[in-house]
Design an enzyme around this catalytic site. Structure first.
Site, PDB file in Angstrom:
ATOM      1  N   GLU A 148      37.615  24.502  40.154  1.00 29.60           N
ATOM      2  CA  GLU A 148      38.390  23.634  41.047  1.00 29.60           C
ATOM      3  C   GLU A 148      38.987  22.443  40.300  1.00 29.60           C
ATOM      4  O   GLU A 148      40.111  22.017  40.591  1.00 29.60           O
ATOM      5  CB  GLU A 148      37.520  23.155  42.214  1.00 29.60           C
ATOM      6  N   GLY A 164      37.525  35.125  40.113  1.00 28.68           N
ATOM      7  CA  GLY A 164      38.775  35.350  40.825  1.00 28.68           C
ATOM      8  C   GLY A 164      39.277  34.047  41.410  1.00 28.68           C
ATOM      9  O   GLY A 164      38.639  32.998  41.282  1.00 28.68           O
ATOM     10  N   CYS A 165      40.423  34.110  42.063  1.00 24.65           N
ATOM     11  CA  CYS A 165      41.012  32.907  42.644  1.00 24.65           C
ATOM     12  C   CYS A 165      41.911  33.318  43.799  1.00 24.65           C
ATOM     13  O   CYS A 165      42.712  34.250  43.670  1.00 24.65           O
ATOM     14  CB  CYS A 165      41.821  32.151  41.591  1.00 24.65           C
ATOM     15  N   PRO A 194      32.787  37.541  35.642  1.00 27.24           N
ATOM     16  CA  PRO A 194      34.041  37.792  36.366  1.00 27.24           C
ATOM     17  C   PRO A 194      34.353  36.633  37.307  1.00 27.24           C
ATOM     18  O   PRO A 194      33.458  36.074  37.935  1.00 27.24           O
ATOM     19  CB  PRO A 194      33.749  39.076  37.149  1.00 27.24           C
ATOM     20  N   GLY A 199      52.900  30.780  40.665  1.00 21.18           N
ATOM     21  CA  GLY A 199      54.357  30.737  40.714  1.00 21.18           C
ATOM     22  C   GLY A 199      54.832  29.510  41.467  1.00 21.18           C
ATOM     23  O   GLY A 199      55.913  28.977  41.186  1.00 21.18           O
TER      24      GLY A 199
END
Length: 230
Positions: free
Chosen positions: A191, A147-148, A145, A47
């Protein structure tokens, strides 16, 4: 439309305008009236416009500057504070092409042995790249899997290439290359995506997208908080 759906504009851009000198841009980060300024001590969240912009190259003359050293130092601090394996400068609010990676051997103790082997995880000492470029050296793809910390509390399966090569500059401004495979290649691809305004959710298998604490939410009748601080 709910008021929270409005676009929140920054009162100071954290992107580097082409016509503006690096030092002047950097100094402006500290002269604004904002109460909390980048480089942050936390991870920016999805966001935030800084996560969707194309990060600027660090000017060659400033690679070894005090300003860039401070940014790298803060990146490593946040990386280790949150016990992560990778971080990109936009994740602390700075739209520059810098990444840092570190996969500690101690992580092996936190995972089932079968998982560690299946994901081809290996130790990676702290590695910093400035103005990195990535090339694929093995086009075989694996789905695992992922994630971040900038999409806190969620994960999904993502396909990544088996092996890649990173090239760029180290903190001393010297050209450097590094070949990576397995999980460390995944970290590098993740990254590098951040530097181009991409997140893992742009590549994920949407059917596997989950809240990582969904079971706890049920067990505790929804009384669960996802922390954005540490």
């Amino acid at each position: 439309i709910h008021i929270l759906s409005r676009v929140h504009e920054r009162c100071l851009s954290t992107s580097l305008p082409a016509a503006q000198s690096f030092r002047k841009w950097y100094q402006q980060l500290w002269t604004t009236e904002r109460t909390n300024l980048p480089p942050y001590d936390h991870f920016t969240q999805v966001g935030d416009p800084v996560l969707r912009g194309h990060a600027a190259d660090v000017p060659t003359d400033y690679v070894k500057s005090k300003e860039v050293s401070e940014i790298v130092e803060q990146m490593v601090k946040v990386l280790r504070k949150y016990n992560c394996v990778g971080i990109a400068a936009p994740q602390i609010g700075i739209s520059l092409r810098i990444i840092a990676m570190e996969f500690k051997q101690s992580i092996q103790k936190e995972l089932p042995e079968a998982t560690y082997k299946a994901r081809r995880m290996t130790e990676l000492p702290l590695t910093v790249f400035i103005n990195p470029q990535l090339s694929v050296t093995n086009y075989t793809k694996h789905k695992h899997p992922e994630g971040c910390m900038s999409v806190r509390g969620y994960s999904a399966e993502v396909e990544r290439y088996e092996a890649v090569k990173l090239s760029g500059l180290n903190q001393e401004g010297l050209p450097t290359e590094l070949e990576l495979s397995g999980w460390n290649a995944r970290i590098a691809q993740h990254e590098m995506d951040h530097l181009d305004g991409k997140l893992y959710i742009d590549h994920m298998d949407t059917s596997t997208f989950i809240c990582t604490c969904w079971e706890t939410v049920n067990t505790k009748s929804g009384r669960v908080e996802i922390p954005f601080y540490k």
